[in-house]
Design a protein around this motif. Structure first.
Motif, short mmCIF file in Angstrom:
data_model
loop_
_atom_site.label_atom_id
_atom_site.label_comp_id
_atom_site.label_asym_id
_atom_site.label_seq_id
_atom_site.Cartn_x
_atom_site.Cartn_y
_atom_site.Cartn_z
N THR A 152 39.37 46.76 43.74
CA THR A 152 39.27 45.60 42.85
C THR A 152 40.58 45.42 42.09
N ASP A 180 38.68 43.13 46.64
CA ASP A 180 37.30 42.66 46.41
C ASP A 180 37.22 41.77 45.17
N ASP A 181 36.22 40.90 45.14
CA ASP A 181 35.96 40.05 43.96
C ASP A 181 37.21 39.31 43.52
N THR A 184 38.56 37.10 39.97
CA THR A 184 37.86 37.38 38.72
C THR A 184 38.67 38.29 37.81
N ASP A 203 35.55 35.93 45.42
CA ASP A 203 34.36 36.38 44.69
C ASP A 203 33.21 35.38 44.82
N GLN A 204 32.00 35.92 44.86
CA GLN A 204 30.84 35.05 45.06
C GLN A 204 30.61 34.07 43.92
N GLU A 237 32.64 35.65 50.03
CA GLU A 237 31.47 36.49 49.72
C GLU A 237 30.34 35.65 49.15
#
Ligand code: C2E
Ligand code: MG
Ligand code: MG
Ligand code: MG
Length: 279
Positions: A152, A180-181, A184, A203-204, A237
């Motif tokens: 992250t 990841d992500d 954010t 990120d979702q 994601e």
């Protein structure tokens, strides 16, 4: 002064806080036991391409608790981080994921699947992280080229030299890295050039309202453009609807992960071409 000390004392004896501390301590010793008793397990969520073909999976840890039932990672990962238990837990996850990866590599239908493993900051910062990963790869005979470690942005904010060295060493062995992500955190864009990354994961939170919120759509487009110009693949994601998927596809996204395709599932429920493709 005595007043503020009094306030601190009051705070310390705050019953809700005391209950919370007790709860966390119980959870920690429970988790330690659970790890020893083999109560942890992995679920796998497919990552698909533009033709909805499964190109890889992400390993996501769960805890099958004898009383509480199936406990999601958000309920115990941060505790594991704080107590240092994440080192043993992370080691277990890596081992289980690599054993599955090695098993898949011997079957033609699954030989090219990548397996992504989430790595926590404390695990990555450990002086022996690189050795831990490479020892696991050797012991399980997993092919490092198919192993993908998810980091992250906040993890990257730590000691840059240490980060670059560890990522570089693992990259030399073929291990790939996803961020990841993405979007954010606070990572500077110059990091993306500096670090040997292979992939960004949108990120979702940006995917959720991508059809209705022009800002989220703009962010998704920007991440896709960034990936393209830096030569990084991009995964969206949390794709839950065909509308989200089609919109992202139009924006140039070719890799997707989300409930639209599959929730994370036990390995025997993975919809792979080869129904016997699990341990
Ligand atoms: P993550 O790595 O960003 O994983 C994606 C999370 O989004 C997973 O939650 C997944 O179930 C969920 N998800 C996937 N598709 C959808 C969708 O379409 N809609 C919605 N609403 N959610 C979706 P999960 O499995 O509960 O994991 C949560 C987080 O826990 C992970 O986020 C990751 O940060 C952490 N985690 C999971 N396994 C591990 C592990 O083995 N080690 C470490 N350090 N962290 C882990
Ligand atoms: Mg992840
Ligand atoms: Mg994520
Ligand atoms: Mg997350």
């Amino acid at each position: 002064e005595s007043k503020s000390a009094g306030r601190n004392t009051m705070r310390f004896f705050d019953p809700t806080m005391q209950a919370l501390v007790a709860q966390r301590t119980a959870l920690e010793s429970d988790l330690r036991l659970g790890l020893q008793r083999g109560e942890l397990l992995l679920h796998y969520q497919p990552v698909v391409d533009a033709h909805s073909r499964v190109v890889g999976v992400e390993a996501l840890v769960r805890w099958q608790h004898p009383q509480r039932g199936l406990v999601p990672p958000n309920a115990f990962i941060s505790i594991a981080e704080q107590t240092g238990l994440i080192l043993a837990l992370g080691g277990w996850v890596l081992d289980a994921a690599c054993r599955q990866l090695a098993f898949w590599s011997h079957r033609s239908a699954t030989a090219a699947l990548t397996v992504a493993v989430n790595v926590s900051a404390r695990q990555f910062r450990h002086p022996e992280f690189v050795e831990q990963v490479m020892d696991t790869v050797r012991r399980t005979q997993a092919s490092p080229q198919l192993l993908r470690l998810e980091l992250t942005e906040s993890l990257l904010l730590g000691d840059t030299q240490d980060t670059v060295r560890k990522m570089g060493e693992l990259r030399e062995h073929g291990v790939q890295f996803s961020l990841d992500d993405f979007g954010t955190g606070y990572s500077s864009l110059s990091y993306l050039k500096l670090l040997p990354l292979e992939q960004l994961k949108i990120d979702q939170s940006f995917v959720r309202d991508v059809l209705t919120d022009p800002n989220d759509a703009a962010i998704a487009r920007t991440i896709l453009a960034l990936g393209q110009s830096l030569g990084l693949s991009v995964v969206a994601e949390g794709v839950e609807t065909a509308g989200q998927r089609d919109f992202l596809l139009q924006c140039g996204c070719t890799l997707f992960q989300g409930y639209l395709f599959s929730k994370p599932v036990p390995v025997e429920q993975l919809l792979l071409d080869d129904p016997a493709a699990h341990i």
